[in-house]
Write a protein that holds these residues in place. Structure first.
Motif, PDB file in Angstrom:
ATOM      1  N   MET A   1       0.821  -1.204   0.000  1.00 58.90           N
ATOM      2  CA  MET A   1       0.000   0.000   0.000  1.00 58.90           C
ATOM      3  C   MET A   1       0.858   1.258   0.000  1.00 58.90           C
ATOM      4  SD  MET A   1      -3.002  -0.772  -0.502  1.00 58.90           S
ATOM      5  CE  MET A   1      -3.350   0.959  -0.523  1.00 58.90           C
ATOM      6  N   LYS A   2       1.922   1.254   0.762  1.00 53.81           N
ATOM      7  CA  LYS A   2       2.810   2.429   0.787  1.00 53.81           C
ATOM      8  C   LYS A   2       3.376   2.696  -0.597  1.00 53.81           C
ATOM      9  CE  LYS A   2       3.968   2.538   5.627  1.00 53.81           C
ATOM     10  NZ  LYS A   2       4.877   2.154   6.694  1.00 53.81           N
ATOM     11  N   LYS A   3       3.762   1.649  -1.289  1.00 53.96           N
ATOM     12  CA  LYS A   3       4.279   1.802  -2.648  1.00 53.96           C
ATOM     13  C   LYS A   3       3.191   2.339  -3.581  1.00 53.96           C
ATOM     14  CE  LYS A   3       6.891   1.010  -6.338  1.00 53.96           C
ATOM     15  NZ  LYS A   3       6.686   2.144  -7.209  1.00 53.96           N
TER      16      LYS A   3
ATOM     17  N   PRO B   1       7.470  22.363  -7.514  1.00 53.55           N
ATOM     18  CA  PRO B   1       7.655  22.342  -6.059  1.00 53.55           C
ATOM     19  C   PRO B   1       7.069  23.585  -5.382  1.00 53.55           C
ATOM     20  CG  PRO B   1       9.653  21.585  -7.126  1.00 53.55           C
ATOM     21  CD  PRO B   1       8.728  22.083  -8.210  1.00 53.55           C
ATOM     22  N   GLY B   2       7.185  24.737  -6.039  1.00 53.88           N
ATOM     23  CA  GLY B   2       6.616  25.964  -5.485  1.00 53.88           C
ATOM     24  C   GLY B   2       5.095  25.892  -5.404  1.00 53.88           C
ATOM     25  N   GLN B   3       4.467  25.359  -6.458  1.00 52.85           N
ATOM     26  CA  GLN B   3       3.013  25.200  -6.451  1.00 52.85           C
ATOM     27  C   GLN B   3       2.578  24.204  -5.382  1.00 52.85           C
ATOM     28  OE1 GLN B   3       2.811  24.126 -10.646  1.00 52.85           O
ATOM     29  NE2 GLN B   3       1.556  25.951 -11.068  1.00 52.85           N
ATOM     30  N   GLN B   4       3.354  23.136  -5.214  1.00 48.02           N
ATOM     31  CA  GLN B   4       3.044  22.159  -4.165  1.00 48.02           C
ATOM     32  C   GLN B   4       3.086  22.823  -2.791  1.00 48.02           C
ATOM     33  OE1 GLN B   4       5.327  18.443  -4.489  1.00 48.02           O
ATOM     34  NE2 GLN B   4       5.640  18.939  -6.640  1.00 48.02           N
ATOM     35  N   GLN B   5       4.111  23.641  -2.561  1.00 49.57           N
ATOM     36  CA  GLN B   5       4.257  24.311  -1.269  1.00 49.57           C
ATOM     37  C   GLN B   5       3.091  25.268  -1.017  1.00 49.57           C
ATOM     38  OE1 GLN B   5       6.440  23.550   1.091  1.00 49.57           O
ATOM     39  NE2 GLN B   5       5.386  24.992   2.426  1.00 49.57           N
ATOM     40  N   VAL B   6       2.705  26.018  -2.037  1.00 53.31           N
ATOM     41  CA  VAL B   6       1.567  26.928  -1.890  1.00 53.31           C
ATOM     42  C   VAL B   6       0.302  26.135  -1.587  1.00 53.31           C
ATOM     43  CG1 VAL B   6       0.065  28.552  -3.140  1.00 53.31           C
ATOM     44  CG2 VAL B   6       2.549  28.775  -3.299  1.00 53.31           C
ATOM     45  N   PHE B   7       0.091  25.036  -2.302  1.00 53.56           N
ATOM     46  CA  PHE B   7      -1.080  24.197  -2.062  1.00 53.56           C
ATOM     47  C   PHE B   7      -1.123  23.725  -0.615  1.00 53.56           C
ATOM     48  CE2 PHE B   7      -2.906  19.950  -1.627  1.00 53.56           C
ATOM     49  CZ  PHE B   7      -4.204  20.194  -2.034  1.00 53.56           C
ATOM     50  N   LEU B   8       0.000  23.220  -0.116  1.00 55.77           N
ATOM     51  CA  LEU B   8       0.051  22.716   1.261  1.00 55.77           C
ATOM     52  C   LEU B   8      -0.224  23.828   2.271  1.00 55.77           C
ATOM     53  CD1 LEU B   8       3.123  20.334   0.950  1.00 55.77           C
ATOM     54  CD2 LEU B   8       0.703  19.696   1.094  1.00 55.77           C
ATOM     55  N   GLU B   9       0.318  25.008   2.022  1.00 55.17           N
ATOM     56  CA  GLU B   9       0.080  26.138   2.923  1.00 55.17           C
ATOM     57  C   GLU B   9      -1.389  26.572   2.899  1.00 55.17           C
ATOM     58  OE1 GLU B   9       2.916  29.102   1.674  1.00 55.17           O
ATOM     59  OE2 GLU B   9       4.618  27.890   2.383  1.00 55.17           O
ATOM     60  N   VAL B  10      -1.970  26.622   1.720  1.00 56.61           N
ATOM     61  CA  VAL B  10      -3.378  27.009   1.595  1.00 56.61           C
ATOM     62  C   VAL B  10      -4.272  25.951   2.249  1.00 56.61           C
ATOM     63  CG1 VAL B  10      -5.272  27.397  -0.053  1.00 56.61           C
ATOM     64  CG2 VAL B  10      -3.034  28.462  -0.437  1.00 56.61           C
ATOM     65  N   ALA B  11      -3.989  24.685   2.009  1.00 53.44           N
ATOM     66  CA  ALA B  11      -4.782  23.613   2.623  1.00 53.44           C
ATOM     67  C   ALA B  11      -4.701  23.685   4.146  1.00 53.44           C
ATOM     68  CB  ALA B  11      -4.311  22.253   2.121  1.00 53.44           C
ATOM     69  N   ALA B  12      -3.507  23.928   4.681  1.00 57.95           N
ATOM     70  CA  ALA B  12      -3.338  24.044   6.137  1.00 57.95           C
ATOM     71  C   ALA B  12      -4.133  25.235   6.671  1.00 57.95           C
ATOM     72  CB  ALA B  12      -1.865  24.179   6.492  1.00 57.95           C
TER      73      ALA B  12
ATOM     74  N   ALA C   1       2.816  10.606  -6.763  1.00 50.12           N
ATOM     75  CA  ALA C   1       3.608  11.065  -7.906  1.00 50.12           C
ATOM     76  C   ALA C   1       2.703  11.440  -9.075  1.00 50.12           C
ATOM     77  CB  ALA C   1       4.613   9.994  -8.320  1.00 50.12           C
ATOM     78  N   GLU C   2       1.670  10.635  -9.296  1.00 50.95           N
ATOM     79  CA  GLU C   2       0.716  10.915 -10.371  1.00 50.95           C
ATOM     80  C   GLU C   2      -0.045  12.222 -10.092  1.00 50.95           C
ATOM     81  OE1 GLU C   2      -3.281   8.909 -12.336  1.00 50.95           O
ATOM     82  OE2 GLU C   2      -1.974   7.664 -11.096  1.00 50.95           O
ATOM     83  N   MET C   3      -0.437  12.425  -8.830  1.00 51.27           N
ATOM     84  CA  MET C   3      -1.205  13.619  -8.482  1.00 51.27           C
ATOM     85  C   MET C   3      -0.412  14.902  -8.714  1.00 51.27           C
ATOM     86  SD  MET C   3      -3.462  12.795  -5.048  1.00 51.27           S
ATOM     87  CE  MET C   3      -2.078  12.954  -3.973  1.00 51.27           C
ATOM     88  N   ILE C   4       0.894  14.855  -8.445  1.00 51.66           N
ATOM     89  CA  ILE C   4       1.672  16.095  -8.523  1.00 51.66           C
ATOM     90  C   ILE C   4       2.455  16.232  -9.828  1.00 51.66           C
ATOM     91  CG2 ILE C   4       1.816  16.362  -6.019  1.00 51.66           C
ATOM     92  CD1 ILE C   4       4.710  15.293  -6.210  1.00 51.66           C
ATOM     93  N   GLU C   5       2.186  15.316 -10.763  1.00 51.00           N
ATOM     94  CA  GLU C   5       2.853  15.408 -12.064  1.00 51.00           C
ATOM     95  C   GLU C   5       2.554  16.760 -12.707  1.00 51.00           C
ATOM     96  OE1 GLU C   5       2.712  13.158 -16.365  1.00 51.00           O
ATOM     97  OE2 GLU C   5       2.210  12.005 -14.573  1.00 51.00           O
ATOM     98  N   GLY C   6       3.595  17.452 -13.123  1.00 51.55           N
ATOM     99  CA  GLY C   6       3.432  18.757 -13.758  1.00 51.55           C
ATOM    100  C   GLY C   6       3.182  19.906 -12.790  1.00 51.55           C
ATOM    101  N   VAL C   7       3.213  19.628 -11.489  1.00 50.34           N
ATOM    102  CA  VAL C   7       3.027  20.656 -10.466  1.00 50.34           C
ATOM    103  C   VAL C   7       4.410  20.975  -9.904  1.00 50.34           C
ATOM    104  CG1 VAL C   7       1.911  21.240  -8.281  1.00 50.34           C
ATOM    105  CG2 VAL C   7       0.733  19.745  -9.911  1.00 50.34           C
TER     106      VAL C   7
END
Length: 147
Positions: free
Chosen positions: A105-107, A122-133, A114-120
């Motif tokens: 399951m971990k794999k 690192p900066g966009q990922q960080q903004v997403f995490l901050e906004v979600a929090a 990896a599929e979810m963040i394809e084409g996103v």
């Protein structure tokens, strides 16, 4: 149709749950059961894990936790062992099969991530995490204000 934040969160949550359930169905469990199993495996390294722990951490009712644990036990993923000081209390002990399922399951979850963040970026990922929090914090604060 324009979607607001809540609609996007619900839609994404549904897609992630659906994909997680598809991945876990091969093992005869649901995504929620997989998460609970992972928690038990992680926590049992530190000491005994009890049903009450799961109820508290996952916000489950007693009957819901009981049903999930019964299914995990039926599928050979955990056993319940009595503790010496209280015959009513049972420690949750994962089996070797549970460790194998958890590793698979971990794999699968890493692959999905990896599929979810394809084409996103690192900066966009960080903004997403901050906004979600921040959204989560706002919702917690709103709940606290209502009672």
């Amino acid at each position: 149709m324009k979607r607001d934040c809540g609609a996007w969160i619900i839609m994404l949550s549904h897609k992630v749950k659906k994909r997680l359930n598809e991945m876990t169905s091969d093992f005869g469990i649901t995504g929620v059961q997989s998460r609970i199993l992972g928690y038990i495996l992680e926590r049992c390294q530190e000491g005994p894990v009890y049903q009450k722990d799961l109820e508290d951490v996952f916000g489950l009712s007693r009957s819901t936790a009981t049903g999930i644990l019964q299914l995990l036990e039926k599928n050979g993923l955990l056993t319940r062992e009595s503790v010496s000081w209280d015959a009513r209390l049972k420690s949750l002990v994962p089996t070797e099969k549970a460790a194998q399922v958890d590793a698979a399951m971990k794999k699968a979850i890493q692959d999905m991530e990896a599929e979810m963040i394809e084409g996103v970026s690192p900066g966009q990922q960080q903004v997403f995490l901050e906004v979600a929090a921040k959204i989560s914090e706002n919702l917690d604060r709103g709940s606290a204000l209502r009672g």
